[in-house]
Design a protein around this motif. Sequence first.
Motif, mmCIF file in Angstrom:
data_model
loop_
_atom_site.group_PDB
_atom_site.id
_atom_site.type_symbol
_atom_site.label_atom_id
_atom_site.label_comp_id
_atom_site.label_asym_id
_atom_site.label_seq_id
_atom_site.Cartn_x
_atom_site.Cartn_y
_atom_site.Cartn_z
ATOM 1 N N ASP A 31 34.383 26.810 56.468
ATOM 2 C CA ASP A 31 34.119 25.822 57.433
ATOM 3 C C ASP A 31 34.634 25.920 58.685
ATOM 4 O OD1 ASP A 31 32.744 24.370 55.487
ATOM 5 O OD2 ASP A 31 34.110 23.017 54.908
ATOM 6 N N ASP A 32 35.937 26.567 58.656
ATOM 7 C CA ASP A 32 36.621 26.812 60.149
ATOM 8 C C ASP A 32 36.063 27.733 60.736
ATOM 9 O OD1 ASP A 32 38.585 24.919 59.324
ATOM 10 O OD2 ASP A 32 40.044 26.398 58.641
ATOM 11 N N ARG A 33 35.418 28.981 60.165
ATOM 12 C CA ARG A 33 34.766 29.964 60.691
ATOM 13 C C ARG A 33 33.456 29.511 61.300
ATOM 14 N NH1 ARG A 33 38.665 32.018 58.237
ATOM 15 N NH2 ARG A 33 39.273 34.198 58.552
ATOM 16 N N HIS A 34 32.629 28.790 60.685
ATOM 17 C CA HIS A 34 31.697 28.106 61.194
ATOM 18 C C HIS A 34 31.872 27.318 62.334
ATOM 19 C CE1 HIS A 34 28.144 29.411 58.400
ATOM 20 N NE2 HIS A 34 29.126 29.016 57.254
ATOM 21 N N GLN A 35 32.762 26.453 62.307
ATOM 22 C CA GLN A 35 33.228 25.856 63.549
ATOM 23 C C GLN A 35 33.567 26.624 64.634
ATOM 24 O OE1 GLN A 35 32.752 22.519 63.841
ATOM 25 N NE2 GLN A 35 33.806 22.673 65.908
ATOM 26 N N LEU A 43 30.418 27.657 74.219
ATOM 27 C CA LEU A 43 30.959 28.334 75.386
ATOM 28 C C LEU A 43 30.271 29.572 76.135
ATOM 29 C CD1 LEU A 43 34.851 28.129 74.348
ATOM 30 C CD2 LEU A 43 33.640 26.795 76.015
ATOM 31 N N GLY A 44 29.122 30.059 75.050
ATOM 32 C CA GLY A 44 28.638 30.989 75.585
ATOM 33 C C GLY A 44 28.897 32.220 75.298
ATOM 34 N N GLN A 45 29.960 32.567 74.188
ATOM 35 C CA GLN A 45 30.588 33.516 73.940
ATOM 36 C C GLN A 45 30.590 34.103 72.350
ATOM 37 O OE1 GLN A 45 32.905 35.090 75.962
ATOM 38 N NE2 GLN A 45 31.809 33.777 77.480
ATOM 39 N N ALA A 46 29.470 33.313 71.676
ATOM 40 C CA ALA A 46 29.142 33.883 70.325
ATOM 41 C C ALA A 46 29.122 35.476 70.020
ATOM 42 C CB ALA A 46 27.984 32.889 69.915
ATOM 43 N N ALA A 47 28.182 36.011 70.750
ATOM 44 C CA ALA A 47 27.691 37.302 70.743
ATOM 45 C C ALA A 47 28.855 38.141 70.659
ATOM 46 C CB ALA A 47 27.154 37.856 71.992
ATOM 47 N N LYS A 48 30.141 37.991 71.079
ATOM 48 C CA LYS A 48 31.556 38.758 70.966
ATOM 49 C C LYS A 48 32.011 38.587 69.367
ATOM 50 C CE LYS A 48 33.584 37.874 75.455
ATOM 51 N NZ LYS A 48 34.515 37.264 76.206
ATOM 52 N N TYR A 49 31.778 37.554 68.714
ATOM 53 C CA TYR A 49 32.130 37.252 67.414
ATOM 54 C C TYR A 49 31.533 37.053 66.297
ATOM 55 C CZ TYR A 49 36.018 35.887 70.840
ATOM 56 O OH TYR A 49 36.888 35.753 71.848
ATOM 57 N N GLU A 50 30.141 37.020 66.629
ATOM 58 C CA GLU A 50 29.112 36.488 65.660
ATOM 59 C C GLU A 50 29.106 37.610 64.270
ATOM 60 O OE1 GLU A 50 25.391 34.088 64.783
ATOM 61 O OE2 GLU A 50 25.860 34.562 66.768
ATOM 62 N N SER A 51 29.112 38.735 64.557
ATOM 63 C CA SER A 51 28.889 39.726 63.606
ATOM 64 C C SER A 51 30.237 39.698 62.481
ATOM 65 C CB SER A 51 28.366 40.902 64.000
ATOM 66 O OG SER A 51 29.194 41.629 64.797
ATOM 67 N N GLN A 52 31.206 39.731 63.424
ATOM 68 C CA GLN A 52 32.509 39.777 62.624
ATOM 69 C C GLN A 52 32.960 38.490 61.863
ATOM 70 O OE1 GLN A 52 36.042 40.390 65.067
ATOM 71 N NE2 GLN A 52 37.399 39.623 63.402
ATOM 72 N N MET A 54 30.687 36.119 60.673
ATOM 73 C CA MET A 54 29.543 36.305 59.529
ATOM 74 C C MET A 54 30.071 37.156 58.752
ATOM 75 S SD MET A 54 27.769 33.543 60.566
ATOM 76 C CE MET A 54 26.527 33.845 58.986
ATOM 77 N N GLY A 55 30.495 38.317 59.049
ATOM 78 C CA GLY A 55 31.046 39.269 57.921
ATOM 79 C C GLY A 55 32.133 38.552 57.028
#
Length: 79
Positions: A31-35, A43-52, A54-55
Motif C-alpha cells: 500500500d505504501d508503494r502504491h501511495q 508531481l509528474g515524476q512517476a516515470a523515474k520510479y514506476e518500473s522499480q 512495480m517490481g
Amino acid sequence: MKAPVRSAPRRAKTLLEEKEQMFRDISKDIDDRHQFLHEMRVLGQAAKYESQIMGEISQRVKQLKGIDRDIVRICDEGE
C-alpha cells in the motif's frame, strides 16, 4: 530495598500469528508503494520510479502468496 517488579512473561506468538503479522506488514508495504507512485504521478515524476516500484510490488505479492499458502497449511493442520 524492594525487589524489582517483574511482569508476567509474554506469551510467545504462534506460528500462525507470526505469519498473519507478516502478511499484514507486507500488505502495508505494498500500500505504501502504491501511495508513493500516486504521489509521484501527481508531481509528474512517476516515470523515474514506476518500473522499480512495480517490481518491488510484484516481489511482495509473491511473498504474500507464499505466506497465504503457509497460513492455509497451518489452519488445515489445526483442524
